[in-house]
Scaffold this active site. Structure first.
Site, PDB file in Angstrom:
ATOM      1  N   LYS A 151       0.859  -1.188   0.000  1.00  0.00           N
ATOM      2  CA  LYS A 151       0.000   0.000   0.000  1.00  0.00           C
ATOM      3  C   LYS A 151       0.895   1.238   0.000  1.00  0.00           C
ATOM      4  O   LYS A 151       1.808   1.348   0.825  1.00  0.00           O
ATOM      5  CB  LYS A 151      -0.855  -0.035   1.263  1.00  0.00           C
ATOM      6  CG  LYS A 151      -2.180   0.680   1.165  1.00  0.00           C
ATOM      7  CD  LYS A 151      -2.937   0.450   2.474  1.00  0.00           C
ATOM      8  CE  LYS A 151      -4.316   0.962   2.460  1.00  0.00           C
ATOM      9  NZ  LYS A 151      -4.934   0.868   3.786  1.00  0.00           N
TER      10      LYS A 151
HETATM   11  C1  E4P Z   1      -8.296   1.803   3.853  1.00  0.00           C
HETATM   12  O1  E4P Z   1      -7.558   0.982   3.376  1.00  0.00           O
HETATM   13  C2  E4P Z   1      -8.095   2.469   5.143  1.00  0.00           C
HETATM   14  O2  E4P Z   1      -7.410   1.581   5.987  1.00  0.00           O
HETATM   15  C3  E4P Z   1      -9.373   2.820   5.862  1.00  0.00           C
HETATM   16  O3  E4P Z   1     -10.522   2.450   5.144  1.00  0.00           O
HETATM   17  C4  E4P Z   1      -9.391   4.143   6.508  1.00  0.00           C
HETATM   18  O4  E4P Z   1     -10.631   4.342   7.125  1.00  0.00           O
HETATM   19  P1  E4P Z   1     -10.893   5.403   8.280  1.00  0.00           P
HETATM   20  O5  E4P Z   1     -11.242   6.702   7.637  1.00  0.00           O
HETATM   21  O6  E4P Z   1     -12.054   4.820   9.027  1.00  0.00           O
HETATM   22  O7  E4P Z   1      -9.642   5.483   9.106  1.00  0.00           O
END
Ligand code: E4P
Length: 217
Positions: free
Chosen positions: A83
């Site tokens: 990522k």
């Molecule tokens: C995506 O890969 C992220 O880990 C995640 O969806 C972030 O979400 P949040 O806004 O609830 O932290």
């Protein structure tokens, strides 16, 4: 539509994997901190719980160091998906890794033009954050609609991974738009199974069944 769970909690992942409906896992540095375990060890553990992609995020901001971190992450297991943030260095890293056959999830996408760049960089997944957009007074699902249109216009194969999901309505809208994947916290996914009328229906059927005095088998 594929279902990924957004957590580094291995008990929750194992629980959802047992339903047979789990297609992958996403993590981020905040979720790793919450899990309170060693990053590389917990990613290795998660990779054994699902055959699907497991997103593990680099923390460097420059391309050469991102590549070094990605090298360590992708060696953990074949289903590791590196990522990277949606920055110039992140997309350079994306291009290099996907050219070598490594899956890449480009994260922190908040604009359709950013998603276009990620597709051009060969991203396997683009992660638009709908919840954080909604929290800040924007229309998160409109972004998903726009990305779907753009990707379909040019036949980009990058999968739209709807992230930062807060509730079942986000999942429903993502499916109606034709997003490829959603990633949601365990509680949101478990909530999708539930309906008050399902519970009420079971209660009624069991009450009537008890009156028959019968048993199956
Ligand atoms: C995506 O890969 C992220 O880990 C995640 O969806 C972030 O979400 P949040 O806004 O609830 O932290």
């Amino acid at each position: 539509m594929k279902f990924f769970v957004d957590t580094a909690d291995t008990a929750d992942i194992a629980d959802l994997a047992a339903t047979g409906l789990l297609d992958g896992v996403t993590t981020n540095p905040s979720l790793i901190a919450k899990a309170g375990k060693n990053f590389l060890e917990v990613v290795a553990e998660i990779c054994k719980l699902t055959a699907g992609p497991v997103s593990a995020e680099v923390v460097a901001l420059d391309h050469p160091t991102m590549m070094k971190e990605a090298e360590i992450l992708r060696k953990i297991a074949d289903n590791v998906c590196v990522k990277v943030p949606l920055t110039i260095d992140g997309l350079k890293t994306c291009k290099a890794l996907t050219s070598e056959g490594t899956m890449v999830n480009v994260t922190l996408c908040f604009a359709a033009t950013q998603a276009l760049l990620a597709a051009k960089a060969g991203a396997t997944f683009i992660s638009p954050f709908v919840g954080r957009l909604d929290d800040n007074g924007y229309d998160g699902m409109q972004l998903i609609d726009d990305i779907r249109l753009i990707y379909d216009n040019y036949d980009y194969t990058t999968e739209i991974l709807v992230a930062s999901i807060r509730n079942g309505m986000h999942v429903l809208e993502a499916a109606k738009i034709g997003a490829d994947v959603i990633t949601a916290p365990p509680a949101v996914i478990k909530g999708l199974f539930k309906h008050v009328l399902t519970d009420k229906g079971i209660e009624g059927f069991l009450a009537d069944w008890a009156k028959t005095g019968q048993s199956i088998g």
